[in-house]
Design a protein around this motif. Sequence first.
Motif, PDB file in Angstrom:
ATOM      1  N   PRO A 122       0.826  -1.215   0.000  1.00  0.00           N
ATOM      2  CA  PRO A 122       0.000   0.000   0.000  1.00  0.00           C
ATOM      3  C   PRO A 122       0.855   1.259   0.000  1.00  0.00           C
ATOM      4  N   ARG A 123       0.251   2.368  -0.427  1.00  0.00           N
ATOM      5  CA  ARG A 123       0.955   3.647  -0.395  1.00  0.00           C
ATOM      6  C   ARG A 123       1.121   4.133   1.036  1.00  0.00           C
ATOM      7  N   ASN A 124       0.025   4.104   1.796  1.00  0.00           N
ATOM      8  CA  ASN A 124       0.032   4.558   3.185  1.00  0.00           C
ATOM      9  C   ASN A 124      -0.651   3.522   4.060  1.00  0.00           C
ATOM     10  N   VAL A 125      -0.240   3.464   5.301  1.00  0.00           N
ATOM     11  CA  VAL A 125      -0.924   2.680   6.326  1.00  0.00           C
ATOM     12  C   VAL A 125      -1.356   3.659   7.406  1.00  0.00           C
ATOM     13  N   ILE A 126      -2.667   3.758   7.619  1.00  0.00           N
ATOM     14  CA  ILE A 126      -3.214   4.700   8.593  1.00  0.00           C
ATOM     15  C   ILE A 126      -3.728   3.914   9.785  1.00  0.00           C
ATOM     16  N   ALA A 148       3.529  -0.116  17.132  1.00  0.00           N
ATOM     17  CA  ALA A 148       3.308   0.058  15.692  1.00  0.00           C
ATOM     18  C   ALA A 148       4.367   0.973  15.090  1.00  0.00           C
ATOM     19  N   ARG A 149       4.685   2.057  15.763  1.00  0.00           N
ATOM     20  CA  ARG A 149       5.702   2.974  15.252  1.00  0.00           C
ATOM     21  C   ARG A 149       7.083   2.310  15.229  1.00  0.00           C
ATOM     22  N   GLU A 150       7.357   1.513  16.235  1.00  0.00           N
ATOM     23  CA  GLU A 150       8.640   0.821  16.290  1.00  0.00           C
ATOM     24  C   GLU A 150       8.777  -0.161  15.136  1.00  0.00           C
ATOM     25  N   TYR A 151       7.721  -0.914  14.878  1.00  0.00           N
ATOM     26  CA  TYR A 151       7.793  -1.884  13.775  1.00  0.00           C
ATOM     27  C   TYR A 151       7.822  -1.185  12.419  1.00  0.00           C
ATOM     28  N   ALA A 152       7.030  -0.137  12.237  1.00  0.00           N
ATOM     29  CA  ALA A 152       7.003   0.573  10.957  1.00  0.00           C
ATOM     30  C   ALA A 152       8.372   1.130  10.610  1.00  0.00           C
ATOM     31  N   ALA A 153       9.087   1.635  11.615  1.00  0.00           N
ATOM     32  CA  ALA A 153      10.434   2.152  11.368  1.00  0.00           C
ATOM     33  C   ALA A 153      11.389   1.037  10.950  1.00  0.00           C
ATOM     34  N   ALA A 154      11.236  -0.149  11.554  1.00  0.00           N
ATOM     35  CA  ALA A 154      12.116  -1.269  11.227  1.00  0.00           C
ATOM     36  C   ALA A 154      11.807  -1.863   9.857  1.00  0.00           C
ATOM     37  N   ALA A 155      10.517  -1.881   9.476  1.00  0.00           N
ATOM     38  CA  ALA A 155      10.104  -2.525   8.229  1.00  0.00           C
ATOM     39  C   ALA A 155       9.995  -1.551   7.059  1.00  0.00           C
ATOM     40  N   GLY A 156      10.176  -0.265   7.302  1.00  0.00           N
ATOM     41  CA  GLY A 156      10.081   0.709   6.226  1.00  0.00           C
ATOM     42  C   GLY A 156       8.667   0.959   5.752  1.00  0.00           C
ATOM     43  N   LYS A 159       5.352   3.228   5.638  1.00  0.00           N
ATOM     44  CA  LYS A 159       4.927   4.623   5.827  1.00  0.00           C
ATOM     45  C   LYS A 159       3.665   4.622   6.675  1.00  0.00           C
ATOM     46  N   LEU A 160       3.806   4.905   7.943  1.00  0.00           N
ATOM     47  CA  LEU A 160       2.713   4.802   8.905  1.00  0.00           C
ATOM     48  C   LEU A 160       2.249   6.181   9.337  1.00  0.00           C
ATOM     49  N   THR A 161       0.932   6.381   9.257  1.00  0.00           N
ATOM     50  CA  THR A 161       0.290   7.580   9.783  1.00  0.00           C
ATOM     51  C   THR A 161      -0.566   7.164  10.974  1.00  0.00           C
ATOM     52  N   VAL A 162      -0.365   7.815  12.115  1.00  0.00           N
ATOM     53  CA  VAL A 162      -1.070   7.442  13.339  1.00  0.00           C
ATOM     54  C   VAL A 162      -2.067   8.538  13.707  1.00  0.00           C
ATOM     55  N   ILE A 163      -3.293   8.121  13.988  1.00  0.00           N
ATOM     56  CA  ILE A 163      -4.342   9.022  14.485  1.00  0.00           C
ATOM     57  C   ILE A 163      -4.764   8.492  15.851  1.00  0.00           C
TER      58      ILE A 163
END
Length: 361
Positions: free
Chosen positions: A47-51, A65-73, A75-79
């Motif tokens: 996907p382009r973005n993961v929200i 979630a932020r820790e894993y997104a940084a490790a796996a590359g 693009k995570l947007t958190v609300i």
Amino acid sequence: MHGPDKTVPTPAEDWHTVVVDVVIPAYKEEDNIIHCLASLARQTLRPRNVILVDDGGHDQTVPRAREYAAAAGIKLTVIERAASIGKTPTIKRQAREFDSDVEFILDGDTFLESPNYIERCVQELYQGVGIASACGVILPMRPKHRHALAQTPEFRLWHGADTYDDPHARRGKLHALWWWITNTYRECLYTFLQRFVYKGQMVFFGTITNPVGCAVAYRRRYVKDLFDKYEPLFGDDLTNSEDIFIGFALCNEGYRNIQLQDVTARSEEPEVQRLPRQIYLWSSSFLQSCYYFDQLLRTPFRALRRWRKRRQDKASGVENLRRTRNSTGSRSASCTPRSTGGRSAGPCSCPRRKRSASPLR
């Protein structure tokens, strides 16, 4: 619902070029969010973005979630919300605020077992403009399935160890028993519902009444138009289960909901003591949707009525044709001109013939 779609697929757009955004509604999913994100990292169509929308959980879901997104590359947007407002506003707001072609909903307690799950859903979604949603087969998440995903390279990007200490294994034997009872019941129910009922709906109607909402791809524009139409009537409280209402509403608009039998996702089921409430939510939502869209449920019976009417019209048409022929033959016999001495005595005295012979005025 007008029966199976027998037309050859004529995609108007190339599904390879569409933009996909994944929306993850989550509430207290700190033990499941890594499984969810790791399954996204394994997908053949990224996907382009993961929200990630944290619905007021206030636990470790967002930090992990932020820790894993940084490790796996990824693009995570958190609300993050201060208080829980439910899943329906999440779907509505992301459909309006983002510009993707496909809005893929993946619950925080669900992971995609098939690496090509998103690819197959998007591919099927763009087989025709009348297809609004596509999902695969959803089955319960058991400990062995969690363990199998934890051994993948994508999951190890987070913990990096050879073994993963699953929090589910530390819940105790009693919780394991409750969970086993629920999974056994749900697996039988899901197998019957998706392998028999939904498959039958696809064969006879070309659509299912509603997709399984924990892992489903929607055409974002269709969902946006749907909320624009029904929000003034119902607000954010569509029904007790939003995927059932959305599925019924899309069918009511003439769109199709597709289920694929060749891709699978796994979802965590509530323990047996929470099962009655879950059954109540699903059942009440189905009955509410049946009430709102009663005309939709009558369409199969209307098809039977139309078939009977065609048969009656066919039978009555043959009878009318016979009556017309008989009446025409009798009129022609009664209107034969009389002859005198081998020559005609004049025009026929039939009033109908005289009126037809008179000049137009």
